[in-house]
Design a protein around this motif. Structure first.
Motif, PDB file in Angstrom:
ATOM      1  N   VAL A  92      13.972  10.871  40.966  1.00 33.85           N
ATOM      2  CA  VAL A  92      14.311  10.515  42.336  1.00 33.85           C
ATOM      3  C   VAL A  92      15.157  11.615  42.933  1.00 33.85           C
ATOM      4  N   LEU A 106      16.933  10.021  36.955  1.00 32.13           N
ATOM      5  CA  LEU A 106      16.680   8.797  37.720  1.00 32.13           C
ATOM      6  C   LEU A 106      17.856   8.353  38.577  1.00 32.13           C
ATOM      7  N   ALA A 107      19.070   8.608  38.113  1.00 29.45           N
ATOM      8  CA  ALA A 107      20.250   8.218  38.889  1.00 29.45           C
ATOM      9  C   ALA A 107      20.546   9.306  39.924  1.00 29.45           C
ATOM     10  N   GLU A 145      12.188   2.448  30.896  1.00 32.91           N
ATOM     11  CA  GLU A 145      12.443   1.258  31.713  1.00 32.91           C
ATOM     12  C   GLU A 145      13.917   0.855  31.654  1.00 32.91           C
ATOM     13  N   SER A 162      16.352   2.922  31.172  1.00 32.07           N
ATOM     14  CA  SER A 162      17.035   3.954  31.964  1.00 32.07           C
ATOM     15  C   SER A 162      16.947   3.646  33.452  1.00 32.07           C
ATOM     16  N   ARG A 163      15.800   3.146  33.905  1.00 27.50           N
ATOM     17  CA  ARG A 163      15.648   2.812  35.328  1.00 27.50           C
ATOM     18  C   ARG A 163      16.568   1.658  35.727  1.00 27.50           C
ATOM     19  N   ALA A 164      16.712   0.677  34.836  1.00 30.25           N
ATOM     20  CA  ALA A 164      17.607  -0.442  35.147  1.00 30.25           C
ATOM     21  C   ALA A 164      19.049   0.039  35.271  1.00 30.25           C
ATOM     22  N   ALA A 188      20.001   3.173  35.936  1.00 24.59           N
ATOM     23  CA  ALA A 188      20.085   4.068  37.088  1.00 24.59           C
ATOM     24  C   ALA A 188      20.206   3.293  38.392  1.00 24.59           C
ATOM     25  N   GLU A 189      19.511   2.158  38.493  1.00 21.63           N
ATOM     26  CA  GLU A 189      19.609   1.326  39.701  1.00 21.63           C
ATOM     27  C   GLU A 189      21.031   0.810  39.882  1.00 21.63           C
ATOM     28  N   ALA A 190      21.677   0.433  38.769  1.00 14.63           N
ATOM     29  CA  ALA A 190      23.063  -0.030  38.853  1.00 14.63           C
ATOM     30  C   ALA A 190      23.998   1.110  39.236  1.00 14.63           C
ATOM     31  N   ARG A 211      23.189   3.666  41.094  1.00 13.56           N
ATOM     32  CA  ARG A 211      22.990   3.929  42.525  1.00 13.56           C
ATOM     33  C   ARG A 211      23.721   2.923  43.399  1.00 13.56           C
ATOM     34  N   ALA A 212      24.020   1.741  42.852  1.00 13.97           N
ATOM     35  CA  ALA A 212      24.735   0.715  43.618  1.00 13.97           C
ATOM     36  C   ALA A 212      26.240   0.922  43.609  1.00 13.97           C
TER      37      ALA A 212
END
Length: 203
Positions: A39, A103-104, A183, A185-187, A189-191, A193-194
């Motif tokens: 990303v 990803l982050a 997968e 790592s994506r979870a 990375a989403e945290a 980004r928040a």
């Protein structure tokens, strides 16, 4: 030829046969997410947070060089000729760090132990509970992970992934394990980004 020499000759022939018949050992590493899945970085002018990744913890049944697969819910097999090229906890930690940097919204990922003077805005901890191919040829990853920011306590979260693989093709098993780790790592990375754009510094 006396009995002693005959015994030694027989022993050497037997050992030679064992060495000739032994299967070659294959070594595997987990793969990070592909570059096309990365990303974009955070908005221009906003300082990226520094994320500290602690060493990933794995259960004792996985803490060995042989790749572990399940024959049933109670029975597991160690593949003597199918092995990890490095310690599994090390390769999982390294690939997770690379995935997070892709990803982050930050490339500033540091792995514990980091220098005492290193600023860390958030810390990630991962404890793997299971990470193997089951008797049906499906890779299973179950883990607990935490993201601790300077402005709050750790929030523990559960993660589970299932990927079709194989019971005998260890390259497919390793690829499916890499996909599950992606997968996870994506979870995480989403945290990340928040999180606030820049959290107060922690040590």
């Amino acid at each position: 030829m006396n009995i002693r020499r005959l015994f030694l000759f027989t022993l050497l022939m037997a050992l030679g046969g064992c060495f000739r018949n032994s299967a070659p050992i294959h070594f595997y590493l987990l793969e990070p997410v592909a570059a096309t899945q990365t990303v974009s970085a955070i908005s221009a002018g906003v300082e990226a947070p520094v994320v500290g990744l602690r060493q990933v913890r794995i259960p004792a049944y996985l803490d060995r060089p042989q790749i572990v697969t399940a024959l049933s819910n109670q029975e597991y097999k160690l593949a003597e000729d199918q092995r990890w090229a490095e310690r599994l906890d090390d390769t999982v930690t390294r690939v997770l760090a690379e995935n997070l940097s892709n990803l982050a919204p930050t490339e500033r990922i540091v792995i514990h132990p980091w220098p005492a003077q290193q600023r860390v805005d958030a810390q990630v901890g991962v404890t793997i509970q299971e990470f193997h191919a089951d008797a049906a040829g499906q890779v299973r990853l179950s883990a607990l992970w935490t993201l601790t920011a300077a402005d709050g306590g750790p929030a523990q979260r559960k993660f589970s992934c299932r990927q079709p693989a194989s019971t005998t093709d260890y390259a497919r098993i390793a690829a499916a394990q890499s996909a599950c780790l992606g997968e996870l790592s994506r979870a995480i990375a989403e945290a990340v980004r928040a999180l606030p754009d820049v959290a107060p510094a922690t040590r």
